[in-house]
Design a protein around this motif. Structure first.
Motif, short mmCIF file in Angstrom:
data_model
loop_
_atom_site.label_atom_id
_atom_site.label_comp_id
_atom_site.label_asym_id
_atom_site.label_seq_id
_atom_site.Cartn_x
_atom_site.Cartn_y
_atom_site.Cartn_z
N VAL A 74 44.79 22.98 -0.27
CA VAL A 74 44.70 22.72 -1.70
C VAL A 74 44.49 21.22 -1.91
CG1 VAL A 74 45.91 22.79 -3.91
CG2 VAL A 74 46.19 24.67 -2.30
N ARG A 75 43.46 20.87 -2.65
CA ARG A 75 43.24 19.48 -3.08
C ARG A 75 43.69 19.37 -4.53
NH1 ARG A 75 37.95 18.51 -3.77
NH2 ARG A 75 38.23 16.26 -3.81
N VAL A 76 44.46 18.31 -4.84
CA VAL A 76 44.91 18.05 -6.20
C VAL A 76 44.24 16.77 -6.67
CG1 VAL A 76 46.88 17.75 -7.73
CG2 VAL A 76 47.11 19.16 -5.68
N VAL A 77 43.46 16.85 -7.75
CA VAL A 77 42.65 15.72 -8.21
C VAL A 77 42.86 15.53 -9.71
CG1 VAL A 77 40.92 16.15 -6.42
CG2 VAL A 77 40.61 17.13 -8.70
N PHE A 78 42.48 14.37 -10.21
CA PHE A 78 42.41 14.13 -11.64
C PHE A 78 41.05 14.56 -12.16
CE2 PHE A 78 45.89 10.74 -11.84
CZ PHE A 78 46.75 11.61 -12.48
N VAL A 89 56.33 18.53 4.91
CA VAL A 89 56.06 17.55 5.95
C VAL A 89 54.98 16.60 5.47
CG1 VAL A 89 55.34 17.19 8.35
CG2 VAL A 89 56.65 19.24 7.73
N ARG A 90 55.31 15.30 5.39
CA ARG A 90 54.34 14.28 5.01
C ARG A 90 53.52 13.87 6.22
NH1 ARG A 90 56.18 11.31 0.32
NH2 ARG A 90 54.52 9.81 0.74
N THR A 91 52.21 13.74 6.05
CA THR A 91 51.34 13.26 7.13
C THR A 91 51.00 11.80 6.91
OG1 THR A 91 49.28 13.85 6.01
CG2 THR A 91 50.36 15.58 7.29
N ASN A 92 50.46 11.16 7.94
CA ASN A 92 50.16 9.74 7.86
C ASN A 92 49.09 9.42 6.83
OD1 ASN A 92 52.05 9.05 9.80
ND2 ASN A 92 50.60 9.26 11.50
N ASP A 93 48.20 10.37 6.55
CA ASP A 93 47.12 10.10 5.60
C ASP A 93 47.50 10.50 4.16
OD1 ASP A 93 47.13 12.82 5.85
OD2 ASP A 93 44.99 13.02 6.28
N GLY A 94 48.77 10.76 3.91
CA GLY A 94 49.23 11.03 2.55
C GLY A 94 49.17 12.48 2.13
N ALA A 95 48.84 13.38 3.05
CA ALA A 95 48.81 14.79 2.71
C ALA A 95 50.20 15.40 2.88
CB ALA A 95 47.80 15.53 3.58
N ARG A 122 48.83 9.47 -6.15
CA ARG A 122 49.58 8.96 -5.01
C ARG A 122 50.82 9.82 -4.85
NH1 ARG A 122 51.65 3.02 -5.56
NH2 ARG A 122 53.10 4.07 -6.96
N LEU A 123 50.96 10.38 -3.68
CA LEU A 123 52.09 11.26 -3.41
C LEU A 123 53.36 10.43 -3.34
CD1 LEU A 123 52.89 14.18 -2.77
CD2 LEU A 123 52.50 13.68 -0.37
N GLY A 124 54.32 10.72 -4.22
CA GLY A 124 55.59 9.99 -4.24
C GLY A 124 56.74 10.89 -3.87
N ALA A 125 57.88 10.67 -4.52
CA ALA A 125 59.07 11.46 -4.24
C ALA A 125 58.86 12.92 -4.63
CB ALA A 125 60.27 10.87 -4.99
N MET A 126 59.42 13.83 -3.85
CA MET A 126 59.27 15.26 -4.09
C MET A 126 60.65 15.90 -4.20
SD MET A 126 56.18 16.05 -1.41
CE MET A 126 57.02 15.12 -0.13
N ARG A 127 60.78 16.85 -5.11
CA ARG A 127 62.08 17.49 -5.32
C ARG A 127 61.95 19.00 -5.32
NH1 ARG A 127 62.11 13.51 -9.16
NH2 ARG A 127 61.77 15.00 -10.84
N LEU A 128 62.69 19.64 -4.43
CA LEU A 128 62.88 21.08 -4.43
C LEU A 128 64.25 21.39 -5.00
CD1 LEU A 128 61.55 22.04 -0.87
CD2 LEU A 128 60.60 22.87 -3.04
N PRO A 129 64.51 22.63 -5.40
CA PRO A 129 65.86 22.97 -5.87
C PRO A 129 66.91 22.70 -4.79
CG PRO A 129 64.32 24.72 -6.41
CD PRO A 129 63.59 23.78 -5.50
N ALA A 130 68.11 22.37 -5.22
CA ALA A 130 69.20 22.14 -4.28
C ALA A 130 69.44 23.39 -3.44
CB ALA A 130 70.47 21.75 -5.04
N LEU A 171 48.16 23.18 3.60
CA LEU A 171 47.91 21.74 3.55
C LEU A 171 47.53 21.35 2.13
CD1 LEU A 171 47.55 19.05 5.13
CD2 LEU A 171 45.14 19.69 5.43
N ALA A 172 48.28 20.42 1.53
CA ALA A 172 48.00 19.94 0.18
C ALA A 172 47.61 18.46 0.25
CB ALA A 172 49.21 20.12 -0.73
N ARG A 173 46.46 18.14 -0.34
CA ARG A 173 45.98 16.76 -0.35
C ARG A 173 45.95 16.25 -1.79
NH1 ARG A 173 44.15 14.91 4.31
NH2 ARG A 173 43.54 16.34 5.96
#
Length: 278
Positions: free
Chosen positions: A130-134, A81-87, A65-73, A57-59
């Motif tokens: 994992v929490r990702v913060v500034f 999997v995006r959750t309703n609370d933005g995780a 703000r979690l935006g577009a995400m890109r993995l290799p083709a 779980l990554a928060r």
């Protein structure tokens, strides 16, 4: 992004909690907080440790703000999997091979450089959360910078330092980096880092970031980029001062030296033996 089935999400999270008591393959589940770098395109990507059968779980904490995400083709082994609370829940169907890295790019605020991550599988640890913060700007940053400059100005940048400690060793083909000594002033430390060229005529290895890791009282690992002050470099040797504050109640402190695409390994900096009062 490859969305996963929402009906599986509760059971996946429950399996993660169960795994904390009986980690697969002897691995230890860890809870980490990662401080996002100010210039993510200039430093190595942040690592996320995943394993098949364990949901990570990554928060992304405000103001991220979690935006577009890109993995290799054609990367089908990892589901996001995006959750309703933005995780973000990361699900891997198979373990990655030793040394293999799968990059992930995450957009945050408009106009900001995307955050860069790499998924890896380690034999000893896996991320449960994992929490990702500034990062926060320290109030005494100007004073610390001034003191770092003063230390660099002393002969060999070691005259002011208490007990020499060889704590971090980086050994790529052309250069070697060491944290030679440490000075503690209350909760703040100043570590002298020397980088020496090993191959004559080769361009000097460039230290782009010093990362710190501390274990907090609740067992969470906090990882963040330290303040780095560099002295005058020649063709043989570079000197740097790494400084930051030890978080309140932290039981250990570790330092890693990073090249642009080559993150260093964490090694411990002694705390109790060298800390001094101002």
């Amino acid at each position: 992004m490859r969305p996963g089935p929402w009906l599986l999400l509760p059971s996946l999270l429950l399996s993660t909690l169960a795994s904390a008591q009986d980690p697969p393959g002897g691995q230890v589940l860890q809870w980490r907080t990662l401080v996002a770098p100010a210039r993510p395109d200039e430093v190595p990507p942040l690592e996320l440790h995943i394993r098949a059968g364990v949901a990570t779980l990554a928060r992304f904490e405000a103001p991220l703000r979690l935006g577009a995400m890109r993995l290799p083709a054609h990367e089908e082994r990892i589901q996001l999997v995006r959750t309703n609370d933005g995780a973000l829940v990361v699900i891997s169907t198979t373990n990655l091979a030793k040394g293999e890295q799968v990059p992930l790019t995450v957009e945050t605020e408009p106009g900001a450089e995307p955050l860069r991550f790499v998924f890896i599988t380690r034999h000893d640890t896996v991320d449960a959360q994992v929490r990702v913060v500034f990062g926060q700007t320290s109030d005494d940053g100007t004073e610390a910078e001034s003191m770092a400059r003063s230390i660099l100005a002393t002969p060999d940048a070691r005259a002011m330092l208490a007990i020499p400690q060889v704590t971090v060793d980086r050994d790529p083909r052309a250069a070697r980096g060491q944290a030679e000594s440490v000075l503690w002033v209350g909760q703040r430390f100043f570590a002298t880092v020397a980088v020496r060229s090993r191959k004559k005529g080769a361009p000097p290895w460039r230290l782009v970031q010093a990362r710190l890791r501390a274990t907090l009282p609740d067992g969470t690992l906090l990882e963040w980029p330290a303040h780095l002050t560099s002295g005058t470099a020649d063709t043989i040797r570079q000197r740097h001062i790494v400084t930051d504050l030890l978080p309140e109640g932290a039981s250990r402190l570790e330092l890693a030296l990073d090249g642009q695409e080559s993150p260093g390994a964490f090694q411990r900096i002694p705390i109790e033996e060298v800390r001094t009062r101002p």
